[in-house]
Design a protein around this motif. Structure first.
Motif, PDB file in Angstrom:
ATOM      1  N   UNK A 333       2.225  25.176 -45.238  1.00  0.00           N
ATOM      2  CA  UNK A 333       1.101  25.781 -44.526  1.00  0.00           C
ATOM      3  C   UNK A 333      -0.198  25.416 -45.227  1.00  0.00           C
ATOM      4  N   UNK A 334      -0.087  24.714 -46.355  1.00  0.00           N
ATOM      5  CA  UNK A 334      -1.253  24.306 -47.152  1.00  0.00           C
ATOM      6  C   UNK A 334      -2.160  25.495 -47.441  1.00  0.00           C
ATOM      7  N   UNK A 335      -1.529  26.611 -47.856  1.00  0.00           N
ATOM      8  CA  UNK A 335      -2.318  27.802 -48.172  1.00  0.00           C
ATOM      9  C   UNK A 335      -1.730  28.455 -49.418  1.00  0.00           C
ATOM     10  N   UNK A 399      -2.979  31.489 -39.879  1.00  0.00           N
ATOM     11  CA  UNK A 399      -4.090  30.529 -39.923  1.00  0.00           C
ATOM     12  C   UNK A 399      -3.848  29.378 -40.890  1.00  0.00           C
ATOM     13  N   UNK A 400      -2.584  29.086 -41.159  1.00  0.00           N
ATOM     14  CA  UNK A 400      -2.303  27.930 -42.001  1.00  0.00           C
ATOM     15  C   UNK A 400      -2.347  26.652 -41.185  1.00  0.00           C
ATOM     16  N   UNK A 401      -2.445  25.503 -41.875  1.00  0.00           N
ATOM     17  CA  UNK A 401      -2.328  24.207 -41.199  1.00  0.00           C
ATOM     18  C   UNK A 401      -0.856  23.819 -41.251  1.00  0.00           C
ATOM     19  N   UNK A 402      -0.064  24.381 -40.335  1.00  0.00           N
ATOM     20  CA  UNK A 402       1.383  24.228 -40.446  1.00  0.00           C
ATOM     21  C   UNK A 402       1.804  22.783 -40.189  1.00  0.00           C
ATOM     22  N   UNK A 583      -3.740  25.961 -63.442  1.00  0.00           N
ATOM     23  CA  UNK A 583      -4.070  26.901 -62.361  1.00  0.00           C
ATOM     24  C   UNK A 583      -2.795  27.244 -61.610  1.00  0.00           C
ATOM     25  N   UNK A 584      -2.931  28.080 -60.579  1.00  0.00           N
ATOM     26  CA  UNK A 584      -1.759  28.550 -59.854  1.00  0.00           C
ATOM     27  C   UNK A 584      -1.055  27.447 -59.087  1.00  0.00           C
ATOM     28  N   UNK A 589      -6.613  24.401 -51.180  1.00  0.00           N
ATOM     29  CA  UNK A 589      -7.904  24.715 -50.574  1.00  0.00           C
ATOM     30  C   UNK A 589      -8.717  25.732 -51.345  1.00  0.00           C
ATOM     31  N   UNK A 590      -8.319  26.032 -52.573  1.00  0.00           N
ATOM     32  CA  UNK A 590      -9.137  26.931 -53.392  1.00  0.00           C
ATOM     33  C   UNK A 590     -10.107  26.038 -54.153  1.00  0.00           C
ATOM     34  N   UNK A 591     -11.410  26.157 -53.855  1.00  0.00           N
ATOM     35  CA  UNK A 591     -12.360  25.143 -54.329  1.00  0.00           C
ATOM     36  C   UNK A 591     -12.347  24.953 -55.846  1.00  0.00           C
TER      37      UNK A 591
END
Ligand code: HEM
Ligand SMILES: [Cu+2]
Lengths: 603, 189
Positions: A333-335, A399-402, A583-584, A589-591
């Motif tokens: 989901x790129x989230x 709202x993910x980019x599935x 990082x996590x 998408x976390x800037x």
């Protein structure tokens, strides 16, 4: 000689020595020497010891204990897979091959059961044979569901995902795998000794009075439990002590968390099933009176001890599958994984509660009635932490980019199936309903929705997700999707009607049913054959990819976690040097996040 | 694999010794659940029922013997921590001697119990299975201490590196604590 053959040789020798000694002692004591029970039991224990020493424990451990130079098994290529190899990746593949083999074998048995059940009346089995086939099918599948994901993916990917070079105790890891073959051999041989007909639960008094084949089940369960304990010690220690610098508990990939929590259950509860098996065997061979009502024993206590393990065991099956599903959902989901901390809390809550619900399997057993309502309450409250895990999954999709690749399809399908499994579970845990549902095909439907629909779909999500990493080649996406759709549709066409059948009076563990249910059963059987056939597509796809699929990149999915930051398949010690985690794992998408980890390049 | 460091430093900086100790602790927790299961059977099936002719005095003596052995194995560990290998050897021998004494008393206890407590009754069954499982653990503890003893004679342990002794001692303490629970659950409640 390949270590497996040496192990087999010493296993047979051990069996003969143990069995022979027992017969001898019995003869000296004036008892009839050649009774199956005790001779077989002691023979097996000696055989197990002989097998383990022969296959590698002698060379890698005992020699060191005795102050001699250890002779670790060193081999290249395919020979690595047939000996006491300590590389966690080799062990993962050993587990995978063994348990997928068992999975397909047990699947064939299921096909045979569906042939019998296709129409009312007896067709290919009599009732006794049906129950033996059912028992072997069920028990093999339980072992697969409990072991396949932790064994194959836990071993292969936990060290990679936390940035370690191996497990904390590599030799114990090899041991945990090599304990399994004797259990598998027992089960494969059991049909030739009459098999057993008690189902995977092995309740006394039946389990005390039926054919000697019952002991194959008891000993195999006991042996498998041993492996679980050894494996979970290793997972817990590895995850606590071998995380790469920067891999804090809050950055641990969710699959690693699921294996951690699962290991807590395997470490502790497994001892209970070991004791239940041991007591049953002693009742059979040593005239003890644990469960035998004829000697004043208490068969009901067996159920308490058995379910104190076997209820947590259903979460041992499910939790790693949840781990894989959440993992796959986030990457596809790129989230960021939604409510990561709550999902971990959900795992923790399920783990804790799983020790407090076992008697929901015993509502109709005649246990004290004061236990009914408390166990109903605890069981229904387990929906709360389960709900947290579900919400994490749904929030991740929101709202993910599935990207609907095969692993993602299996994760989504598993989520859907598990929802139905969980809802049917609520009816089971409701006392007034369960009195009617117990021992019907409703329950069969429930646990296949959870275990096959949830855990096995999770297993296949994992296979399609990690195959390129493990094999270094890519499978056909088209065939993967075809497999998914066939498996998903026909899985539901098999098991949804079963719930209806249960409500209309079809009992489980009986090779027949009221004639008016024939039509639906024929439908279920035909769907089951197609479901079975869908795995041929899977096998074809995997074999073809292995033989001549396109070479996989290091990171075909563009995923952040560490296993994708090394080559496919990874080198012996995984990374050139220990990575630095920054990082996590799911910060898509976390800037300000940057990369998950800095992996030093080969110097 | 060039320049591969096996002294990798991971999050939390655990040393090999700490990792080993943690593994042992998990093993001990797991084994504790084995005895928990046995005790669960005893309490669920039989409540606090016990036959009248249990020899509580003898079991009390056995308890004291084992508690003493915990003390001596502790002294053994302290000795090697101060570099005193001869002290280590002496206290190891003493511990093993107490362990053997315990097993001898246990054998005596069993020989009586076989006549007085019917092994084919639920109490008899759980009595022999629980004490037998404990005795097996004690026997494996003796085996481990014997290996430690042999290694110590070869001079394998130093003040700063004696994991084998620590492991053996920790396991031995565990077996003692288990006996306390067995004493409590089978003889006293
Ligand atoms: C983690 C996923 C789950 C798995 C893998 C699972 C598995 C199983 C299995 C294997 C059985 C049948 C045992 C037998 O052979 O008799 C069973 C029965 C049962 N399950 Fe589940 N289950 C799951 C979730 C749930 C949930 C969420 C609930 C309640 C909300 C639940 C409540 C029950 C009850 C009450 C029974 C006993 C039914 C009876 O025998 O009458 N289960 N489950
Ligand atoms: Cu349950």
């Amino acid at each position: 000689m390949l270590p497996v053959f040496r192990g087999l040789m010493w296993g047979v020798i051990g069996f003969l020595i143990g069995g022979g000694l027992t017969a001898l002692i019995r003869g000296v004591l004036g008892l009839e020497p050649w009774v199956f029970g005790s001779v077989f039991l002691v023979g097996y224990l000696f055989g197990l010891a002989g097998w383990l020493l022969g296959v590698g424990v002698w060379d890698t451990w005992m020699r060191e204990f005795l102050g001699l130079e250890p002779r670790p098994y060193q081999a290249e290529g395919w020979r690595r897979y047939f000996g006491f190899t300590t590389d966690h990746k080799v062990i993962g593949i050993q587990y995978g091959a063994t348990f997928l083999g068992m999975f397909f074998l047990a699947g064939l048995l299921a096909m045979m059961m569906r042939i019998e059940l296709m129409q009312p009346g007896r067709d290919i089995f009599n009732f006794a044979q049906y129950n033996r086939v059912m028992s072997l099918h069920g028990f093999l599948m339980v072992l697969v569901a409990v072991t396949a994901i932790p064994g194959m993916f836990g071993n292969y990917f936990v060290p990679l995902m936390i940035g370690a070079e191996d497990m904390a105790f590599p030799r114990m890891n090899a041991l945990s795998f090599w304990i399994w073959p004797p259990a598998a051999i027992l089960l494969l041989l059991s049909p030739f000794f009459g098999g057993w007909d008690s189902g995977w639960t092995g309740y006394p008094p039946l389990a005390l009075t039926n054919d000697p084949g019952q002991m194959f089940y008891n000993l195999a369960f006991f042996t498998g439990g041993l492996s679980s304990v050894v494996g979970s010690i290793n997972f817990l220690t590895t995850i606590i002590t071998m995380r790469a610098p920067g891999m804090t508990w809050g950055r641990l990939p969710i699959f690693v968390w699921s294996i951690f929590m699962t290991s807590i259950m395997s470490l502790t509860a497994t001892q209970f099933v070991g004791v239940a098996m041991l007591m049953t065997v002693l009742d059979r061979v040593a005239n003890t009176a644990f469960f035998d009502p004829a000697r004043g024993g208490y068969p009901l206590i067996y159920q308490h001890i058995f379910w104190f393990y076997s209820h947590p065991a259903v979460y041992v099956m499910m939790m790693p599958a949840w781990g894989i599903m959440l993992e796959v959902l986030a990457h596809f989901a790129r989230k960021p994984l939604f409510a990561y901390k709550w999902a971990v809390a959900g795992f923790g809550g399920v783990t804790a509660l799983s020790f407090a619900v076992w008697a929901h399997h015993m509502f109709t057993s005649g246990m004290p009635e004061t236990l009914h309502v408390p166990f109903m309450a605890t069981t229904e409250s387990i929906s709360v932490p389960t709900g947290l895990i579900f919400l994490s999954a749904l929030g991740t999709l929101w709202q993910g980019k599935l990207r609907f690749k095969t692993p993602m399809l299996f994760a989504l399908g598993g989520l859907f199936n598990f929802l139905i499994g969980g809802i049917t579970g609520v009816f089971n845990s409701d006392l007034p309903a369960d009195v009617h549902l117990h021992d019907t095909f409703w329950v069969v439907s429930h646990f296949h929705y959870t275990i096959v629909g949830g855990a096995i779909f999770g297993l296949f999500a994992g296979i399609y997700y990690w195959y390129p990493k493990m094999v270094g080649r890519m499978y056909s996406e088209r065939l993967g999707r075809l497999h998914f759709w066939l498996m998903f549709i026909f899985f539901n066409l098999v098991f949804l009607p079963m719930a209806w059948l249960g409500l209309h009076g079809m009992n489980r563990r009986i090779g027949d049913y009221p004639p008016e249910l024939g039509g639906v059963n024929a439908f279920v059987s035909i769907s089951a054959f197609i479901l079975g056939a869908s795995f041929l597509i899977f096998l074809y796809n995997m074999v073809m990819a292995w033989a001549r699929g396109p070479v996989a990149e290091a990171n075909p999915w563009g995923a952040r976690t560490l296993e994708w930051a090394t080559s496919s398949p990874p080198p012996v010690h995984n990374f050139p040097a220990v990575p630095q985690v920054l990082s996590g794992p799911y910060d898509y998408g976390v800037p300000e996040a940057g990369v998950h980890a800095a992996v030093p390049v080969e110097s | 694999m060039s320049g591969h460091s096996h002294e990798a430093v991971y999050e939390g900086g655990y040393t090999r010794l700490q990792i080993n100790r943690m593994g042992l602790w998990f093993f001990i927790i797991s084994e504790a659940f084995l005895f928990l299961a046995l005790h669960a059977y005893r309490l669920l099936a039989l409540g606090t029922f016990k036959p009248e002719n249990l020899n509580i005095t003898l079991a009390g003596v056995m308890t004291i013997v084992l508690l003493l052995s915990s003390l001596t194995v502790h002294r053994a560990e302290k000795a090697i921590a101060h570099g005193d290998t001869r002290g280590l050897l002496r206290y190891l021998l003493l511990t093993m001697g107490l362990g053997v004494a315990f097993l001898a008393l246990m054998g005596y206890e069993w020989s009586i119990a076989f006549r007085e407590i019917n092994p084919s009754s639920p109490y008899g069954s759980i009595f022999f299975l629980t004490t037998g499982s404990h005795a097996l653990h004690l026997l494996s503890g003796l085996f481990i201490l014997a290996l430690v003893y042999l290694a110590a004679r070869r001079g394998a342990y130093q003040p700063e590196d004696h994991w084998g002794v620590t492991a053996g001692a920790l396991y031995w303490h565990f077996v003692d604590v288990v006996w306390l629970s067995v004493f409590l659950i089978l003889y006293l409640v």
